[in-house]
Write an enzyme that holds these catalytic residues in place. Sequence first.
Site, PDB file in Angstrom:
ATOM      1  N   GLY A 220      53.498 -10.057  -3.855  1.00 47.36           N
ATOM      2  CA  GLY A 220      53.403  -9.170  -5.006  1.00 47.36           C
ATOM      3  C   GLY A 220      54.444  -8.089  -4.931  1.00 47.36           C
ATOM      4  O   GLY A 220      54.527  -7.379  -3.936  1.00 47.36           O
TER       5      GLY A 220
ATOM      6  N   TYR B  46      53.519 -23.237  -1.595  1.00 47.74           N
ATOM      7  CA  TYR B  46      54.479 -22.241  -2.081  1.00 47.74           C
ATOM      8  C   TYR B  46      54.209 -20.809  -1.661  1.00 47.74           C
ATOM      9  O   TYR B  46      55.123 -20.075  -1.299  1.00 47.74           O
ATOM     10  CB  TYR B  46      54.512 -22.289  -3.618  1.00 47.74           C
ATOM     11  CG  TYR B  46      55.310 -21.158  -4.226  1.00 47.74           C
ATOM     12  CD1 TYR B  46      56.699 -21.197  -4.255  1.00 47.74           C
ATOM     13  CD2 TYR B  46      54.665 -20.040  -4.755  1.00 47.74           C
ATOM     14  CE1 TYR B  46      57.434 -20.151  -4.792  1.00 47.74           C
ATOM     15  CE2 TYR B  46      55.400 -18.985  -5.297  1.00 47.74           C
ATOM     16  CZ  TYR B  46      56.780 -19.050  -5.318  1.00 47.74           C
ATOM     17  OH  TYR B  46      57.502 -18.022  -5.841  1.00 47.74           O
TER      18      TYR B  46
ATOM     19  N   CYS C 139      48.273 -11.191  -4.746  1.00 47.73           N
ATOM     20  CA  CYS C 139      48.403  -9.942  -4.019  1.00 47.73           C
ATOM     21  C   CYS C 139      48.374 -10.161  -2.521  1.00 47.73           C
ATOM     22  O   CYS C 139      47.966 -11.215  -2.040  1.00 47.73           O
ATOM     23  CB  CYS C 139      47.252  -9.009  -4.371  1.00 47.73           C
ATOM     24  SG  CYS C 139      47.158  -8.660  -6.124  1.00 47.73           S
TER      25      CYS C 139
ATOM     26  N   ASN D 141      42.724  -9.312  -3.058  1.00 47.31           N
ATOM     27  CA  ASN D 141      43.570 -10.462  -3.395  1.00 47.31           C
ATOM     28  C   ASN D 141      42.654 -11.537  -3.937  1.00 47.31           C
ATOM     29  O   ASN D 141      41.704 -11.927  -3.262  1.00 47.31           O
ATOM     30  CB  ASN D 141      44.311 -10.964  -2.144  1.00 47.31           C
ATOM     31  CG  ASN D 141      44.998 -12.307  -2.364  1.00 47.31           C
ATOM     32  OD1 ASN D 141      45.060 -13.126  -1.453  1.00 47.31           O
ATOM     33  ND2 ASN D 141      45.518 -12.549  -3.538  1.00 47.31           N
ATOM     34  N   GLY D 142      42.936 -11.999  -5.143  1.00 49.89           N
ATOM     35  CA  GLY D 142      42.109 -13.034  -5.731  1.00 49.89           C
ATOM     36  C   GLY D 142      41.845 -12.747  -7.184  1.00 49.89           C
ATOM     37  O   GLY D 142      42.574 -11.975  -7.813  1.00 49.89           O
TER      38      GLY D 142
HETATM   39  P1  AMP Z   1      58.884 -22.963 -13.360  1.00 50.61           P
HETATM   40  O1  AMP Z   1      60.239 -22.554 -13.762  1.00 50.61           O
HETATM   41  O2  AMP Z   1      57.844 -22.338 -14.209  1.00 50.61           O
HETATM   42  O3  AMP Z   1      58.691 -24.447 -13.329  1.00 50.61           O
HETATM   43  O4  AMP Z   1      58.663 -22.364 -11.925  1.00 50.61           O
HETATM   44  C1  AMP Z   1      58.599 -23.151 -10.821  1.00 50.61           C
HETATM   45  C2  AMP Z   1      59.129 -22.422  -9.618  1.00 50.61           C
HETATM   46  O5  AMP Z   1      58.521 -21.153  -9.459  1.00 50.61           O
HETATM   47  C3  AMP Z   1      58.776 -23.236  -8.401  1.00 50.61           C
HETATM   48  O6  AMP Z   1      59.916 -23.893  -7.971  1.00 50.61           O
HETATM   49  C4  AMP Z   1      58.268 -22.258  -7.387  1.00 50.61           C
HETATM   50  O7  AMP Z   1      59.256 -22.010  -6.430  1.00 50.61           O
HETATM   51  C5  AMP Z   1      57.944 -21.018  -8.167  1.00 50.61           C
HETATM   52  N1  AMP Z   1      56.489 -20.882  -8.364  1.00 50.61           N
HETATM   53  C6  AMP Z   1      55.582 -21.833  -8.539  1.00 50.61           C
HETATM   54  N2  AMP Z   1      54.351 -21.312  -8.733  1.00 50.61           N
HETATM   55  C7  AMP Z   1      54.486 -19.990  -8.678  1.00 50.61           C
HETATM   56  C8  AMP Z   1      53.582 -18.892  -8.791  1.00 50.61           C
HETATM   57  N3  AMP Z   1      52.307 -19.093  -9.052  1.00 50.61           N
HETATM   58  N4  AMP Z   1      54.061 -17.651  -8.654  1.00 50.61           N
HETATM   59  C9  AMP Z   1      55.356 -17.454  -8.437  1.00 50.61           C
HETATM   60  N5  AMP Z   1      56.262 -18.441  -8.333  1.00 50.61           N
HETATM   61  C10 AMP Z   1      55.848 -19.702  -8.446  1.00 50.61           C
END
Ligand code: AMP
Length: 493
Positions: free
Chosen positions: A50, A265, A24, A125-126
């Site tokens: 979010g 990220y 968030c 947030n958390g």
């Molecule tokens: P995945 O397809 O599950 O391997 O998603 C990885 C991709 O999602 C990464 O390249 C990041 O850009 C993005 N990502 C990684 N962690 C998160 C997160 N906690 N929340 C949203 N997007 C994420």
Amino acid sequence: MNSSDMLTTDPFEPEDGDHLKEECGVFGIIGDPEAGPQTALGLHALQHRGQEAAGMVTFDGRQFNSHRGMGQVAENFGSESVMNLLKGHMAIGHTRYATTGGTILRNVQPLFAELEPGGFAIAHNGNLTNALTLRGELKARGCLFQSTSDTEVVIHLMAISEESTFEDRLVDALRQIEGAYSFVCLTPSSVIGARDPLGVRPLVLGRMDNAWILCSESCALDIIGAEYVRDVEPGEVVILSTEGVRSLKPFPKQHPRFCIFEYIYFARPDTVSEGHNVYEVRKRIGEQLAKESPVDCDIVVPVPDSGVAAALGFSAVSGVPFEMGIIRSHYVGRTFIQPTDKSRHSGVRRKHNPNKAVLEGKRVVLVDDSIVRGTTSKKIVEMVRQAGATEVHMRISSPPTAHPCFYGIDTPDYDKLLAAQHDVAGMAKLLGVDSLAFISLDGLYKALGEAKRDAAHPQYCDACFTGTYPLPLTDRLAGSKPKQLSLLNEELV
Ligand code: AMP
């Protein structure tokens, strides 16, 4: 209270609904006659934290006004009729991404309650790691919960506190909760901010003319033209009022453990967090990655947008040209930040398109920030090969995400985390790449200006990479397992 809650259906949701994990953004301002519109702008800058729901509560000297709704910030705060309701010189707001179940309006923040000292709104947030345990105890004492949000325990703890002022009641509640939190709260005379004792989640203080601001990231200060003053300290409670800023430090000082994944990220690249510009950190990670895991190839291609800064760093050190071999549509949300499995899968397809003219006949190194379930990477690799790349290598600007986060970043449980199920060679095979490498843990710390990770006192929370959880996992140990996402590409299972 003047309120315009926008969801019509508010179905009964079981206890394990959508309250367990949240990513968030929070924002709060006091001392600005246009606190509502400023908060809407601040939330807009925090949209990446979010996208499922947004809410705001203002106080106009007479009454509290609120609007909470599903959807993005502009959908909720783009109309004059809504903004006309949100009068006042103080406000708090929230952007929400609930990770499990269907979101229901009563969980959309800020939450509001009439406490003994007066009206009180809170945005979080958390993730509180003993919320279910506390909730059970509070229910046994007769507390009637209105939502399934972990944040609501704070309100009940404050309601039954024997302290008199808002801030003392809040501190009383903070002493009982565990987990990661940045709170912003609104009372009739103050905006209060609080950060957990390890400072896992971010919260910054800003200033603009006579106004004081609290927000998750400095980019929300930039958008309203406010100045960054400082990060709220881990364990600090700040009280913003017409008299200025007061600070309480109710907890013994601990070694801080800011979330390292914010740099990799989650935070926006133009944010400055704990003294580091996020974009610069990401570039340095890319430089370090190129030193650690060079590859003989023709072009460096980022997975946009999250891989762009690291790819620039990788290209600068390797001397291999940076090319936009994949084009991202900006008209869809982040792949993750959508509520259902189906939309997440199609999200990857809708989001990225290969730039054939760039990729054809080339040996490509793809740079991305992380592999969680592997869904995104697998599709991207396929796409790049179909566009005519002769070799596809992958470099990842984080260590393997082998452990779930319980502190507010959405990650699935062990069974869905690719790195928890396979070693690097196994992952490379599943993703269909010619080579795969992740930055080392020490390399990541180096990019943040540390000599290396201090094993005795790690400088950051890196539990998602190491499994070393710095805050207690009371609910989890008591057997409540958060409902997790099940998004892994079927072909990969
Ligand atoms: P995945 O397809 O599950 O391997 O998603 C990885 C991709 O999602 C990464 O390249 C990041 O850009 C993005 N990502 C990684 N962690 C998160 C997160 N906690 N929340 C949203 N997007 C994420």
